[in-house]
Design a protein around this motif. Sequence first.
Motif, PDB file in Angstrom:
ATOM      1  N   GLY A   1      -6.004 -61.044 -42.741  1.00 35.82           N
ATOM      2  CA  GLY A   1      -5.149 -61.928 -43.511  1.00 35.82           C
ATOM      3  C   GLY A   1      -4.815 -61.391 -44.896  1.00 35.82           C
ATOM      4  O   GLY A   1      -3.670 -61.505 -45.338  1.00 35.82           O
ATOM      5  N   VAL A   2      -5.784 -60.814 -45.595  1.00 36.83           N
ATOM      6  CA  VAL A   2      -5.530 -60.320 -46.950  1.00 36.83           C
ATOM      7  C   VAL A   2      -4.696 -59.044 -46.941  1.00 36.83           C
ATOM      8  O   VAL A   2      -4.221 -58.619 -47.996  1.00 36.83           O
ATOM      9  N   MET A   3      -4.472 -58.428 -45.773  1.00 40.44           N
ATOM     10  CA  MET A   3      -3.711 -57.178 -45.707  1.00 40.44           C
ATOM     11  C   MET A   3      -2.291 -57.365 -45.187  1.00 40.44           C
ATOM     12  O   MET A   3      -1.505 -56.419 -45.221  1.00 40.44           O
ATOM     13  N   VAL A   4      -1.956 -58.539 -44.693  1.00 39.00           N
ATOM     14  CA  VAL A   4      -0.637 -58.729 -44.083  1.00 39.00           C
ATOM     15  C   VAL A   4       0.481 -58.470 -45.082  1.00 39.00           C
ATOM     16  O   VAL A   4       1.410 -57.686 -44.826  1.00 39.00           O
ATOM     17  N   ALA A   5       0.419 -59.129 -46.246  1.00 40.29           N
ATOM     18  CA  ALA A   5       1.498 -58.980 -47.230  1.00 40.29           C
ATOM     19  C   ALA A   5       1.570 -57.564 -47.815  1.00 40.29           C
ATOM     20  O   ALA A   5       2.649 -56.958 -47.831  1.00 40.29           O
ATOM     21  N   PRO A   6       0.454 -56.977 -48.288  1.00 40.87           N
ATOM     22  CA  PRO A   6       0.566 -55.625 -48.860  1.00 40.87           C
ATOM     23  C   PRO A   6       0.935 -54.573 -47.824  1.00 40.87           C
ATOM     24  O   PRO A   6       1.692 -53.639 -48.134  1.00 40.87           O
ATOM     25  N   TYR A   7       0.446 -54.695 -46.598  1.00 44.37           N
ATOM     26  CA  TYR A   7       0.794 -53.718 -45.565  1.00 44.37           C
ATOM     27  C   TYR A   7       2.274 -53.826 -45.221  1.00 44.37           C
ATOM     28  O   TYR A   7       2.963 -52.812 -45.045  1.00 44.37           O
ATOM     29  N   SER A   8       2.785 -55.050 -45.118  1.00 47.22           N
ATOM     30  CA  SER A   8       4.208 -55.237 -44.846  1.00 47.22           C
ATOM     31  C   SER A   8       5.050 -54.710 -45.999  1.00 47.22           C
ATOM     32  O   SER A   8       6.122 -54.114 -45.787  1.00 47.22           O
ATOM     33  N   ALA A   9       4.572 -54.907 -47.231  1.00 45.09           N
ATOM     34  CA  ALA A   9       5.347 -54.501 -48.406  1.00 45.09           C
ATOM     35  C   ALA A   9       5.499 -52.978 -48.501  1.00 45.09           C
ATOM     36  O   ALA A   9       6.586 -52.477 -48.810  1.00 45.09           O
ATOM     37  N   ILE A  10       4.429 -52.211 -48.223  1.00 44.29           N
ATOM     38  CA  ILE A  10       4.533 -50.760 -48.373  1.00 44.29           C
ATOM     39  C   ILE A  10       5.453 -50.152 -47.307  1.00 44.29           C
ATOM     40  O   ILE A  10       6.002 -49.065 -47.505  1.00 44.29           O
ATOM     41  N   HIS A  11       5.648 -50.855 -46.203  1.00 41.70           N
ATOM     42  CA  HIS A  11       6.556 -50.368 -45.164  1.00 41.70           C
ATOM     43  C   HIS A  11       7.943 -51.002 -45.249  1.00 41.70           C
ATOM     44  O   HIS A  11       8.847 -50.577 -44.525  1.00 41.70           O
ATOM     45  N   GLY A  12       8.090 -52.003 -46.114  1.00 37.81           N
ATOM     46  CA  GLY A  12       9.380 -52.677 -46.219  1.00 37.81           C
ATOM     47  C   GLY A  12       9.713 -53.522 -45.001  1.00 37.81           C
ATOM     48  O   GLY A  12      10.882 -53.677 -44.642  1.00 37.81           O
ATOM     49  N   TRP A  13       8.690 -54.089 -44.365  1.00 35.40           N
ATOM     50  CA  TRP A  13       8.885 -54.894 -43.157  1.00 35.40           C
ATOM     51  C   TRP A  13       8.837 -56.378 -43.497  1.00 35.40           C
ATOM     52  O   TRP A  13       8.138 -56.791 -44.428  1.00 35.40           O
ATOM     53  N   PRO A  14       9.543 -57.233 -42.728  1.00 32.24           N
ATOM     54  CA  PRO A  14       9.314 -58.677 -42.852  1.00 32.24           C
ATOM     55  C   PRO A  14       7.923 -59.029 -42.342  1.00 32.24           C
ATOM     56  O   PRO A  14       7.323 -58.269 -41.573  1.00 32.24           O
ATOM     57  N   LEU A  15       7.419 -60.168 -42.767  1.00 34.32           N
ATOM     58  CA  LEU A  15       6.068 -60.565 -42.358  1.00 34.32           C
ATOM     59  C   LEU A  15       5.931 -60.674 -40.845  1.00 34.32           C
ATOM     60  O   LEU A  15       4.861 -60.417 -40.288  1.00 34.32           O
ATOM     61  N   ALA A  16       7.029 -61.040 -40.170  1.00 31.77           N
ATOM     62  CA  ALA A  16       6.954 -61.237 -38.723  1.00 31.77           C
ATOM     63  C   ALA A  16       6.613 -59.948 -37.980  1.00 31.77           C
ATOM     64  O   ALA A  16       6.031 -59.991 -36.890  1.00 31.77           O
ATOM     65  N   THR A  17       6.959 -58.786 -38.535  1.00 30.10           N
ATOM     66  CA  THR A  17       6.714 -57.513 -37.839  1.00 30.10           C
ATOM     67  C   THR A  17       5.226 -57.253 -37.677  1.00 30.10           C
ATOM     68  O   THR A  17       4.727 -57.024 -36.564  1.00 30.10           O
ATOM     69  N   PHE A  18       4.492 -57.268 -38.782  1.00 25.74           N
ATOM     70  CA  PHE A  18       3.052 -57.018 -38.694  1.00 25.74           C
ATOM     71  C   PHE A  18       2.323 -58.227 -38.101  1.00 25.74           C
ATOM     72  O   PHE A  18       1.299 -58.065 -37.436  1.00 25.74           O
ATOM     73  N   SER A  19       2.871 -59.426 -38.317  1.00 21.93           N
ATOM     74  CA  SER A  19       2.290 -60.611 -37.679  1.00 21.93           C
ATOM     75  C   SER A  19       2.338 -60.483 -36.163  1.00 21.93           C
ATOM     76  O   SER A  19       1.419 -60.909 -35.463  1.00 21.93           O
ATOM     77  N   LEU A  20       3.425 -59.893 -35.645  1.00 18.92           N
ATOM     78  CA  LEU A  20       3.539 -59.710 -34.200  1.00 18.92           C
ATOM     79  C   LEU A  20       2.485 -58.731 -33.695  1.00 18.92           C
ATOM     80  O   LEU A  20       1.906 -58.926 -32.618  1.00 18.92           O
ATOM     81  N   ALA A  21       2.199 -57.671 -34.483  1.00 25.48           N
ATOM     82  CA  ALA A  21       1.153 -56.721 -34.087  1.00 25.48           C
ATOM     83  C   ALA A  21      -0.208 -57.423 -34.029  1.00 25.48           C
ATOM     84  O   ALA A  21      -0.980 -57.226 -33.084  1.00 25.48           O
ATOM     85  N   LEU A  22      -0.500 -58.259 -35.028  1.00 24.48           N
ATOM     86  CA  LEU A  22      -1.779 -58.974 -35.043  1.00 24.48           C
ATOM     87  C   LEU A  22      -1.821 -60.045 -33.960  1.00 24.48           C
ATOM     88  O   LEU A  22      -2.881 -60.301 -33.377  1.00 24.48           O
ATOM     89  N   ALA A  23      -0.663 -60.662 -33.686  1.00 24.75           N
ATOM     90  CA  ALA A  23      -0.616 -61.627 -32.593  1.00 24.75           C
ATOM     91  C   ALA A  23      -0.875 -60.935 -31.260  1.00 24.75           C
ATOM     92  O   ALA A  23      -1.603 -61.446 -30.400  1.00 24.75           O
ATOM     93  N   SER A  24      -0.303 -59.746 -31.086  1.00 23.61           N
ATOM     94  CA  SER A  24      -0.522 -58.979 -29.853  1.00 23.61           C
ATOM     95  C   SER A  24      -1.985 -58.555 -29.733  1.00 23.61           C
ATOM     96  O   SER A  24      -2.543 -58.520 -28.636  1.00 23.61           O
ATOM     97  N   GLN A  25      -2.586 -58.222 -30.863  1.00 21.73           N
ATOM     98  CA  GLN A  25      -4.018 -57.899 -30.870  1.00 21.73           C
ATOM     99  C   GLN A  25      -4.832 -59.049 -30.302  1.00 21.73           C
ATOM    100  O   GLN A  25      -5.709 -58.860 -29.446  1.00 21.73           O
TER     101      GLN A  25
END
Length: 375
Positions: A1-25
């Motif tokens: 949870g604490v990495m979703v926003a900073p990880y998305s920010a360094i790649h320039g992705w919307p939150l839904a992109t990395f959220s989908l990876a964690l949802a798939s996990q």
Amino acid sequence: GVMVAPYSAIHGWPLATFSLALASQNLLWGMAQPFAAAGAEKWGARRVGALGGLAYAAGLAVTAMAGGPGQAMAGAGLLIGLGLSATSFGVVLGVVGRATPPEKRSVALGIASAGGSFGQMAVVPLASGLTDAWGVVPALWALAGLALLAAPLSMALGEGRSASSSPAPAGAGPLAAVREAWAVPGFRLLTGGFFVCGFQLAFIGIHLPGYLTLCSMPAALGGTALAVIGAFNMVGSWTCGMLGQRWSPRLLLAAIYAIRGVVIALFVWLPASPAGVLVFAAVMGLLWLGTVPLTSHLIARLFGPRYMGTLFGVVFLGHQIGAFVGAWAGGALFDSTGSYDAVWWATAALGLVAALVHLPIPEHPQTAAAIAAAE
């Protein structure tokens, strides 16, 4: 949870992109959990747990090196999902459940579940601090090194055989046990209730930090709240294990889900404040994984301890389907509406639904193997 926003920010992705990876996990974790538990029951929990630790560490490393959404999905989704399935509930609790007699099983399962809570309490502040100090990618590498410890620690797992674990009848096996259990309506209701648990925990665990930032709360408060959940969850898991040994696991589960629904509704309805966040985290922590020892104990009571890990894995698949929906919906609805409110209210309402679902579940042995184990 604490990495979703900073990880998305360094790649320039919307939150839904990395959220989908964690949802798939979460979804893959649930899909692989019955197979990991069955493998541990056949080949030994040591081997399965060690392989899971290696997969978990590799997944964190691939996530750290990811240059695009596909690589993040392979690391955070595929490898970590597989690693979790081999190092968590179905494998570890299966060993504990088979190694303990019925009169001590619920307490032992509660203690084992509290171990995961201690990890959450310790690692969430560490991950948050490393992310703030070094950046999210070095923090992922550090966590990958930590995850490697799961491999040698798994070698301490025994096979979990005890006098209370009745031998499997001729021709029986994990698949036959699953078919027999699925024919019992209570097993399906338990799976549906665990769907709600997964939805609630994944949404809160992944999106609470972002929600607090949206509410103009201090950036570090999200990590602190998740750590508080972990700390109080140690008490909650142990307490629920103790209570499940004395009182009805079915009614205790219904009470947990009902209280969760009310607490979540109050959290969203009342004005946001740092003190309110910490109170919410403490109460949710007491209820967080208390469902695990109660659900696994109820499975052992209904169907016997022999294939408890595999059957818990099937129920846990329902949990992780809920986790997939909760993790993904939080990011997707925020990107489309700019608000988490709809998901928060859905999370509260589902708690009350889950409470009702648990009321008709039986508590006496449902199969010949369970009756033999109880005798």
